[in-house]
Write a protein that holds these residues in place. Sequence first.
Motif, PDB file in Angstrom:
ATOM      1  N   ALA A 211       0.824  -1.208   0.000  1.00 54.60           N
ATOM      2  CA  ALA A 211       0.000   0.000   0.000  1.00 54.60           C
ATOM      3  C   ALA A 211       0.858   1.258   0.000  1.00 54.60           C
ATOM      4  O   ALA A 211       0.554   2.245  -0.692  1.00 54.60           O
ATOM      5  N   LEU A 212       1.946   1.231   0.765  1.00 58.56           N
ATOM      6  CA  LEU A 212       2.849   2.396   0.791  1.00 58.56           C
ATOM      7  C   LEU A 212       3.521   2.605  -0.559  1.00 58.56           C
ATOM      8  O   LEU A 212       3.709   3.747  -0.996  1.00 58.56           O
ATOM      9  N   LEU A 213       3.870   1.515  -1.224  1.00 54.02           N
ATOM     10  CA  LEU A 213       4.521   1.644  -2.523  1.00 54.02           C
ATOM     11  C   LEU A 213       3.557   2.199  -3.572  1.00 54.02           C
ATOM     12  O   LEU A 213       3.898   3.106  -4.338  1.00 54.02           O
ATOM     13  N   VAL A 214       2.333   1.653  -3.610  1.00 51.13           N
ATOM     14  CA  VAL A 214       1.379   2.066  -4.635  1.00 51.13           C
ATOM     15  C   VAL A 214       0.894   3.494  -4.402  1.00 51.13           C
ATOM     16  O   VAL A 214       0.692   4.258  -5.354  1.00 51.13           O
ATOM     17  N   LEU A 215       0.695   3.871  -3.147  1.00 54.80           N
ATOM     18  CA  LEU A 215       0.190   5.209  -2.840  1.00 54.80           C
ATOM     19  C   LEU A 215       1.298   6.202  -2.522  1.00 54.80           C
ATOM     20  O   LEU A 215       1.182   7.391  -2.843  1.00 54.80           O
ATOM     21  N   GLY A 216       2.359   5.716  -1.893  1.00 57.64           N
ATOM     22  CA  GLY A 216       3.406   6.629  -1.451  1.00 57.64           C
ATOM     23  C   GLY A 216       4.288   7.136  -2.576  1.00 57.64           C
ATOM     24  O   GLY A 216       4.637   8.330  -2.610  1.00 57.64           O
ATOM     25  N   LEU A 217       4.660   6.261  -3.508  1.00 58.92           N
ATOM     26  CA  LEU A 217       5.521   6.698  -4.614  1.00 58.92           C
ATOM     27  C   LEU A 217       4.881   7.810  -5.449  1.00 58.92           C
ATOM     28  O   LEU A 217       5.540   8.822  -5.745  1.00 58.92           O
ATOM     29  N   PRO A 218       3.609   7.700  -5.863  1.00 58.76           N
ATOM     30  CA  PRO A 218       2.999   8.810  -6.607  1.00 58.76           C
ATOM     31  C   PRO A 218       2.924  10.090  -5.787  1.00 58.76           C
ATOM     32  O   PRO A 218       3.132  11.185  -6.325  1.00 58.76           O
ATOM     33  N   ALA A 219       2.620   9.955  -4.478  1.00 55.11           N
ATOM     34  CA  ALA A 219       2.543  11.148  -3.634  1.00 55.11           C
ATOM     35  C   ALA A 219       3.899  11.834  -3.525  1.00 55.11           C
ATOM     36  O   ALA A 219       4.001  13.068  -3.611  1.00 55.11           O
TER      37      ALA A 219
END
Length: 386
Positions: A211-219
């Motif tokens: 979840a952090l990778l999918v949401l955090g990288l774009p953010a």
Amino acid sequence: MRNPRASWRALLVQAVLVLALATLAYLAAANAAQKLARQGIVAGFGFLDRAAGFDIGQSLIPYAAATATYRDAFLVGLLNTLLVSGLAIVLSTVLGFAIGIARRSGNLLARAFAAAYVEGFRNLPLLLQLLVWYVAVRVALPPSSDPAQWGAGAYLSQRGLFLPRPEFSGFAALVPLAVVAGIGATGLLIRASRRAVALGQKPVPVLWPGALLVLGLPALTAAALALAGDPVPVAWPARGPYDIEGGLALRPEFAALLIGLSTYSAAFIAEIVRSGLDSVASGQREAAAALSLSRGQVLRLVVLPQAMRVIVPPLTSQYLNTTKNSSLAVLIGYPDLVHVFMGTVLNQTNQAVEVVALTMAVYLTLSLATALVMNRYNARAAGTRR
């Protein structure tokens, strides 16, 4: 021993059959072209470059009735079909797996709810469900004259939901690329976790890191672009003299079609998942529990990977049905490919042969592409289990 003469005879028969079919196809095409010429209709796809002159309610690409061509209308309908079909496949898969797993849950209430869901949605015609969802969505929304507003950039009315629309052009295209990278990294985590379980080691955490990778990288990418002085441009909706203008518009027709397709297909996927779970021997669960795996880890790392060999083939057929069922959008006015191309364009141009051929080619291509992807996944997954 194989007879060479018999082999040549079989090849000759097949060649004659192919030649006969090709001749029949040519004669049919020539006859159709002659009849169209007598009626003043010019055969061919040149009509795609003519001005369309009609508006489309929802478009993912720039489209203006004054300047758009029939080719643009075709692309708009195609993209709308891909959008609703792709989202319906994703949502129905998530919901179907959840319902299917609930049907084999130890909780009586969860099993009863899952069984009622499957029997209810599976045994009602999809056409009727789409009408019910369309009426329900429109009745529940505020009137167009008094839309609900949240903050400065979100409006909701019977005309649809209007949200800010980010424009991923230039350096802003790095944001969706970051989403793809996050999904790819999560896939690597899943493979590492399965490999660890196969070796008898502790599984690698997947849920929260993924979840952090999918949401955090774009953010982080968007924040970095903003700090660099090149933020992601956003088109904000605003009240106009007659309707909400600008932004991203999600029409009630789109919402009704997406909900109807997702809930209907999820009922069939739930039964597919249930049958797949039943195909795994109980000894596999007992062996996994002996390794001190939790119930969630047993399901995710042991049971589901083995059940997928039974789930994937019928799941592929259900994906194909979901894509083809999206053509029912014409009933509720969603501008998909059938509604735009087989409806408005066909009525204006009378190019029946070309319009029908293009529409059939699109759905055939989508079905073959989906089947190819799923079959490759099925073959790869089956190979790793041997």
